[in-house]
Design an enzyme around this catalytic site. Structure first.
Site, PDB file in Angstrom:
ATOM      1  N   SER A 558      -0.500  -4.452  -1.475  1.00 30.57           N
ATOM      2  CA  SER A 558      -1.832  -4.234  -0.669  1.00 30.57           C
ATOM      3  C   SER A 558      -2.790  -3.664  -1.689  1.00 30.57           C
ATOM      4  O   SER A 558      -2.476  -2.962  -2.598  1.00 30.57           O
ATOM      5  CB  SER A 558      -1.371  -2.886   0.513  1.00 30.57           C
ATOM      6  OG  SER A 558      -2.605  -2.538   1.034  1.00 30.57           O
ATOM      7  N   TYR A 571       1.797   5.131   3.402  1.00 37.87           N
ATOM      8  CA  TYR A 571       1.686   3.730   2.993  1.00 37.87           C
ATOM      9  C   TYR A 571       1.277   3.438   1.922  1.00 37.87           C
ATOM     10  O   TYR A 571       1.909   2.479   1.425  1.00 37.87           O
ATOM     11  CB  TYR A 571       0.737   3.063   4.374  1.00 37.87           C
ATOM     12  CG  TYR A 571       0.569   1.582   4.324  1.00 37.87           C
ATOM     13  CD1 TYR A 571       1.599   0.761   4.715  1.00 37.87           C
ATOM     14  CD2 TYR A 571      -0.447   1.145   3.654  1.00 37.87           C
ATOM     15  CE1 TYR A 571       1.148  -0.488   4.708  1.00 37.87           C
ATOM     16  CE2 TYR A 571      -0.921  -0.226   3.731  1.00 37.87           C
ATOM     17  CZ  TYR A 571       0.214  -1.044   4.063  1.00 37.87           C
ATOM     18  OH  TYR A 571      -0.039  -2.539   4.127  1.00 37.87           O
TER      19      TYR A 571
END
Length: 681
Positions: A558, A571
């Site tokens: 990501s 995350y």
């Protein structure tokens, strides 16, 4: 040409062909051919013209459509007999078939066309039923055919398909009371005045051949049963198959990458436990359709079913060298100046007593069909040994068919393989979002795809969409559970023979600041993403190593791995760990030719299971926008002002793994439309 705009006789032909081709005891996949002669009015002359509709080269009877028929003007085809120069020149006749085409001509005519066109009966079937081939490959097949049918079914000694065989069929079919012929080493041909009549005759001959074999066969055609080679129990057998399959695939792929298929049917396991198995395997298959798919003979492992895997693998490589040397010698013995180059010396079939049969091909369907053909070969050998002695076509004739220039032309007509042809990909989180788009992109590029996710019904739906079991399989897999991953990898290997490409995409998110993030939310995200990627890589590494074919591993990370976004501590740090794992694994797995790379996407809203599950609402609240506008919000903060979609990430996966970047590893690619804060440094 469609099925509805052809004459009734052709519609009858198609229906008959589909019925005959749907039964593997009647004919093999892609084998045999059928025909019908129909008189129509020629658009060019307005005069009646007799047309021959015959299954074209490379077609399959079970799925035959009108477009798969060659359409020839029969009178012109028969007149080619005037220019026929004898058996030494019969291959040149195939090039003349095109000059007999009617209109566009339909599919390319096969070498078997004369067997249909030269016979005066309106309908002809040429089939490869096990029961009849057993007689065709028996040492005293001619005597057996005479005993079963008297003169109603003729015997034709082995002839390669072509004009000469067509002439023999013409002569036999003109005799009163003769309804068909057994072709030595080959199969069955029957004829009739109607589609119903020829089908009835074909099935009658097959039925009566089977009844004779059942009635007259010795009790144990393959000899005594050897308990030392009896099958392992089911669970142990599957585990051993999965353990050996990557090693076997590496052997089968020595000349070109292959996909595998595993068969542990009772027919195979019983054969491999019999005393005659070794000798029969080394005699090889007989019918041309068989040995073109299975090669001249399989490779037979002679180790105990439960021998240590190291012992089995060591013996495998000894036998591999012997097999390759034997095949090279076979090629050298029979090659001529006109022979095509050797197509590779690796086996297409590997037999492992107590475990089963492993068949290989350029794609899954080819591998599966090769295995089906060897089951047919076992049935043929059983039938022949039961009433006589199995006597296959001699080696020189096998070579003449295998390296026939006409067979080479058929191979050359095949479409060019796609970029991922022969590769096997496992995509975690494959039922939605990035994973689904990636599975679709890899399948479109020719890969076999294992779709792994938590919901069994969803992964099965995706696999069906991608083409079913010959293209994709769906496996329930929880990447946070190492036992579930191990079971999933076993299923993937049994499905296709190995794994070449891993996409670690499974992910989850629980937004929150340091204060808001619960310990269980932190642990869950780490368990699924960095730990899950580790678990999958660890489970697949032995498969990659055993194959010796290199491979690719891609972590879907990501932009948050490098961009400190708000309220996302668990995350983002989990994705950073997943990204650094790319570098670590690239350094470690490079020694076995495995490239490891990563992708950093921006937030992807459309099609995302994560965003649909509450993450979208959370991020929209954080940024103060409506949830339906979140994708547009993300786009506006980028350089390119374009919303990132799952398909963009999928394209990056394909580019990293399709050979375009053969020496690139340890790279992390941004797929974020240009987020300056996430530019790689």
């Amino acid at each position: 040409m469609t099925d509805t705009d052809v004459p009734q006789g052709v519609r009858d032909l198609l229906a008959r062909s589909n019925r005959l081709g749907s039964d593997p005891t009647v004919t093999n996949y892609g084998g045999g051919n059928t025909s019908a002669k129909v008189t129509v009015t020629s658009p060019a002359s307005g005069e009646p013209v007799e047309l021959l509709y015959v299954k074209g080269s490379g077609g399959d009877l079970g799925t035959l459509k009108a477009a798969g028929l060659a359409v020839l003007e029969r009178g012109r085809l028969v007149e080619l007999d005037r220019v026929y120069r004898g058996v030494e020149h019969e291959d040149e006749m195939v090039d003349l078939f095109a000059f007999c085409s009617h209109g566009p001509g339909g599919a390319a005519p096969s070498i078997d066309t004369p067997m249909h066109g030269l016979v005066d009966h309106a309908h002809v079937d040429h089939l490869h039923p096990d029961a009849v081939i057993a007689l065709a490959c028996a040492a005293d097949g001619e005597k057996l055919v005479k005993e079963i049918w008297g003169g109603a079914v003729a015997w034709v000694p082995w002839k390669r398909p072509g004009w000469e065989l067509g002439k023999a069929m013409r002569e036999l079919s003109a005799k009163d009371g003769v309804i068909g012929a057994v072709l030595g080493g080959h199969g069955l041909t029957a004829w009739g005045s109607t589609s119903e009549e020829v089908e009835e005759r074909s099935l009658r001959i097959i039925r009566e051949a089977g009844e004779y074999l059942e009635r007259e066969s010795t009790a144990e055609p393959f000899g005594a049963y050897d308990d030392a080679r009896s099958p392992l129990a089911l669970a142990a057998r599957r585990a051993r198959a999965a353990e050996l399959f990557p090693h076997l695939r590496g052997v089968a792929s020595r000349d070109s990458r292959q996909v595998g298929h595993f068969t542990d049917s009772d027919v195979v396991l019983d054969f491999l436990a019999r005393e005659k198995a070794y000798d029969l395997v080394h005699l090889g298959t007989s019918c041309p359709d068989h040995f073109l798919r299975t090669k001249v003979r399989p490779l037979l492992l002679d180790t105990a079913p439960d021998a240590p895997v190291e012992t089995v693998v060591a013996r495998l490589h000894e036998l591999e060298e012997e097999y390759r040397a034997e095949y090279q010698a076979y090629y050298d013995r029979h090659r001529t100046d006109d022979s095509p180059a050797m197509r590779g010396a690796a086996p297409a079939i590997v037999l492992v007593p107590g475990v089963g049969m492993f068949s290989f091909g350029a794609d899954k369907q080819t591998a599966r069909v090769a295995g089906e053909f060897y089951v047919n070969a076992i049935n043929v050998m059983r039938g022949a040994e039961g009433v006589s002695t199995y006597a296959p076509v001699d080696e020189a004739e096998k070579f003449a068919v295998e390296y026939w220039i006409l067979e080479e032309r058929k191979l050359q007509r095949r479409p060019k393989p796609k970029e991922h042809a022969g590769r096997i990909a496992l995509v975690t989180g494959g039922a939605s979002g990035i994973g689904l788009a990636t599975a679709r992109a890899l399948a479109a590029a020719g890969a076999n795809v294992v779709v792994a996710d938590l919901d069994q019904s969803k992964v099965e739906d995706v696999a069906a969409e991608l083409g079913g079991s010959d293209r994709a399989v769906g496996i329930k897999m929880d990447v946070s559970d190492e036992n579930a991953v191990a079971a999933g990898v076993l299923e993937a290997v049994l499905a296709f023979g190995g794994i070449d490409l891993i996409v670690n995409n499974a992910g989850i998110t629980r937004a929150g600041s340091l204060r808001d993030t619960a310990f269980e939310d932190w642990d869950l995200q780490y368990k699924i993403m960095p730990r899950g990627s580790f678990v999958v890589a660890k489970a697949i590494e032995p498969v990659l190593r055993a194959q010796g074919l290199g491979g690719d591993l891609v972590n879907i990370c990501s932009k948050n791995a490098v961009f400190a976004g708000p309220d996302n501590v668990a995350y983002s740090s989990a994705k950073a760990a997943q990204a650094h794992m790319v570098r670590l694994l690239a350094a470690e797995l490079g020694g076995i030719g495995v490239r490891v790379n990563g992708i950093n996407p921006d937030g992807i809203v459309k099609g995302s299971g994560i965003f649909a599950g509450g993450w979208g609402a959370s991020r929209a609240k954080t940024y103060g926008v409506a949830e339906e506008d979140l994708g547009k919000y993300y786009a506006q903060r980028t350089v390119l002002k374009e919303e990132v979609l799952p398909e963009h990430v999928a394209l990056a996966v394909v580019a990293l793994t399709n050979g375009t970047l053969p020496v690139t590893t340890g790279l992390i690619i941004p797929v974020d439309s240009g987020v300056p804060q996430a530019f790689m440094r």
